[in-house]
Design an enzyme around this catalytic site. Structure first.
Site, PDB file in Angstrom:
ATOM      1  N   ASP A 259     -19.742  13.891   5.933  1.00  0.00           N
ATOM      2  CA  ASP A 259     -20.264  12.528   5.947  1.00  0.00           C
ATOM      3  C   ASP A 259     -19.147  11.486   5.901  1.00  0.00           C
ATOM      4  O   ASP A 259     -18.214  11.587   5.097  1.00  0.00           O
ATOM      5  CB  ASP A 259     -21.191  12.346   4.733  1.00  0.00           C
ATOM      6  CG  ASP A 259     -21.808  10.966   4.676  1.00  0.00           C
ATOM      7  OD1 ASP A 259     -22.531  10.612   5.619  1.00  0.00           O
ATOM      8  OD2 ASP A 259     -21.563  10.244   3.685  1.00  0.00           O
ATOM      9  N   GLU A 296     -18.402  12.853  10.653  1.00  0.00           N
ATOM     10  CA  GLU A 296     -18.962  11.549  10.988  1.00  0.00           C
ATOM     11  C   GLU A 296     -17.896  10.499  10.725  1.00  0.00           C
ATOM     12  O   GLU A 296     -17.270  10.473   9.659  1.00  0.00           O
ATOM     13  CB  GLU A 296     -20.186  11.229  10.129  1.00  0.00           C
ATOM     14  CG  GLU A 296     -20.774   9.861  10.468  1.00  0.00           C
ATOM     15  CD  GLU A 296     -21.592   9.237   9.353  1.00  0.00           C
ATOM     16  OE1 GLU A 296     -22.263   8.222   9.627  1.00  0.00           O
ATOM     17  OE2 GLU A 296     -21.556   9.733   8.215  1.00  0.00           O
ATOM     18  N   GLY A 394     -32.948   5.013   9.834  1.00  0.00           N
ATOM     19  CA  GLY A 394     -33.226   4.728   8.433  1.00  0.00           C
ATOM     20  C   GLY A 394     -32.518   3.524   7.880  1.00  0.00           C
ATOM     21  O   GLY A 394     -32.998   2.905   6.915  1.00  0.00           O
TER      22      GLY A 394
END
Length: 581
Positions: A259, A296, A394
């Site tokens: 992440d 990411e 989201g």
């Protein structure tokens, strides 16, 4: 670490080992059917150890310098939540049946990102198993599971995890995750896990009691950075590197998604990303399996995937945002936040051809600073691209999917570009059948201060975007979570979008997967012209995104494989005819 930290069974006893250089004393509180008993642990070079009679299923706490009892930093299971005791788990108890499985090379990846507790009505690993045949029929080859490390409560995206080794109990715990991975491998699906090495959540985060896991020398969006380069950082580095190996070794993961690595701060001679990748690659070689490590990042930095011998970190791929942003900004008209730098149709073609749109140009969202590096030496597969993912859906005020933002003609066109590009495609759960339910941000904090902070924080997060001022659903409200669950009834019966995705992925498997991974895309008179490979193409795609011009028709040697026209948008896919191959 010379030995595995945590609780490790050895016959009828258990070895307990914890790194706690900040502690003067550590006491083990062992809890079993006979009650609880405290045992002082032995200290050596910052490690505290003890061997005691204990069994799988027994529970324990550590007591640091007479503070309150807290769980082990290396817990495999926290059955009573992040404040409760660690449960001893026997990692060898599970009966794996995937010994013949060798994983998949990156070129075969079609990734399907899913969140366990909203993917099915039950919200468990076991319930997800029933959906695996659907995914293989769709044409997906890899499922990417959003973080499962233990978090507060039962409702969370997973990025508030506070116990990196513990599998969330409400999802089904360690055995549930192993059953899911084992079942996926049995039908040819690889499994990736999203892991978070840039921060830990607040509620239930007890690592500071044990040692210097964090440093104020660097700051992140969540506060102090994880200590990867300050004094005593070597053991912190191993804590996270061993975590990556743990998922591959104990849970048979085929890959890891790291992440937001731009928020990992490390000025060491060898970056922690390079260390993690090298360690995972060595273990994968030892096991005889393909294991991918994907990062990411929003920085468009080719260094992340550049081989170590060429000065890079050597990872396999990165989440490459520019294709998404180019598609989203052009078709929705949104121009605030990071979308302010996108919106021109030529950027879609550039993303398809080169992966990165920004390769060192000024980026207004960054105050005009240059963003990105050249991508000319990056393989196409090293760019993981999408038109929707958990972040982009989201992290909107109302969690709208493209279903609510653009006409179906746009969604079909965008899907064709995504799934037939030479880059690695990623789908977000439900997009393939036009899921109308939003994917909202939800939490289940027990701490009143955090409950208030997350409500206020979500309002502030959107101030720079087009949806600023919109009503933001309360993350703590269980209804917010329930609204985010998929509606699987929509996959039953006729569903044109699901048929479209299935047909496109069939074309990808036949014409894209094994061809030379290059792409040439141009924007000409309102139409994107894409061909793969660049030289001697076997597939051509035409997508009208502006105007009313008819799409080109190809002559001898080509067959029209798919075509759709709706809402003023049109797309056609041509493949080399059989008699030409």
């Amino acid at each position: 670490m010379s030995k595995m930290l945590g609780a490790n069974l050895a016959g009828d006893s258990c070895d307990f080992r914890v790194w706690a250089p900040s502690a003067q004393t550590v006491t083990l509180r062992l809890i079993n059917e006979h009650g609880s008993r405290d045992w002082p642990m032995q200290s050596s070079d910052g490690y505290f150890t003890l061997q005691a009679f204990a069994s799988s299923g027994d529970k324990y706490f550590y007591i640091i310098d007479q503070n309150k009892p807290v769980p082990d930093p290396v817990s495999r299971l926290l059955p009573e939540g992040v404040h409760g005791p660690t449960e001893i788990v026997d990692p060898d108890r599970f009966a794996w049946t995937d010994s013949a499985w060798r994983g998949l090379p990156l070129r075969d990846y079609v990734i399907y990102e899913l969140h366990i507790s909203t993917f099915t009505p039950q919200g468990t690993f076991d319930a997800a198993i029933a959906k695996l045949p659907y995914l293989t029929k769709l044409g997906v080859t890899v499922i990417e599971i959003m973080p499962v490390a233990a978090f507060p409560g039962t409702r969370n995206w997973g990025y508030d995890g506070v116990s990196p080794y513990a599998v969330q109990a409400s999802y089904g715990g360690p055995d549930g995750l192993k059953r899911l991975v084992n079942a996926a491998h049995a039908i040819g699906l690889a499994v990736m896990l999203d892991v978070v090495y840039n921060h830990l959540g607040n509620e239930g985060n007890y690592l500071r009691l044990f040692g210097p896991y964090f440093t104020d020398k660097h700051q992140t969006p969540w506060g102090e950075a994880i200590n990867f380069d300050q004094p005593r950082s070597q053991s912190v580095r191993r804590y996270f590197a061993e975590n990556a190996l743990y998922w591959v070794r104990e849970y048979h993961m085929d890959g890891l998604r790291l992440d937001a690595v731009q928020t990992i701060k490390d000025n060491s001679p060898r970056h922690i990303l390079a260390e993690i990748k090298a360690d995972v690659a060595a273990l994968a070689s030892e096991l005889g399996r393909h294991v991918c490590v994907i990062a990411e990042t929003d920085e468009n930095d080719a260094k992340i995937v550049r081989p170590a011998k060429a000065g890079g970190f050597g990872l396999d791929a990165i989440w490459s945002d520019d294709f998404h942003h180019a598609i989203h900004a052009f078709f929705t008209g949104e121009r605030k936040g990071y979308y302010q730098d996108f919106g021109r149709p030529e950027q879609i073609a550039r993303a398809l051809t080169h992966g990165f749109v920004f390769q060192g140009e000024p980026f207004q969202f960054w105050g005009g600073r240059w963003r990105g590096t050249s991508s000319k030496d990056m393989p196409a597969a090293a760019h993981v691209i999408c038109i929707q993912n958990h972040d982009q859906v989201g992290n909107r005020a109302n969690g709208e999917r493209l279903t609510a933002l653009v006409p179906r003609g746009v969604r079909m066109l965008a899907a064709a570009l995504l799934l037939l590009a030479s880059e690695t495609p990623l789908l977000f759960m439900g997009q393939e059948y036009d899921e109308p339910n939003p994917f909202l941000f939800f939490t289940d904090y027990g701490d009143p201060a955090l409950q208030h902070a997350v409500r206020e924080g979500r309002q502030q997060e959107f101030k720079d975007f087009d949806f600023a001022g919109h009503h933001v659903p309360d993350p703590q409200d269980p209804a917010t979570f329930e609204r985010s669950k998929l509606n699987w009834q929509l996959t039953q019966g006729e569903n044109p979008m699901l048929d479209w995705y299935t047909s496109l992925l069939s074309l990808r498997k036949k014409f894209i997967k094994d061809c030379e991974p290059t792409c040439e895309a141009k924007f000409i008179d309102g139409v994107i012209h894409m061909q793969i490979p660049c030289e001697e193409p076997t597939l051509k795609l035409f997508a009208r995104i502006q105007g009313t011009a008819p799409l080109p028709e190809l002559g001898a040697g080509w067959e029209k494989a798919r075509a759709e026209e709706e809402d003023g948008y049109a797309v056609s896919v041509w493949v080399e005819s059989l008699d030409m191959r």
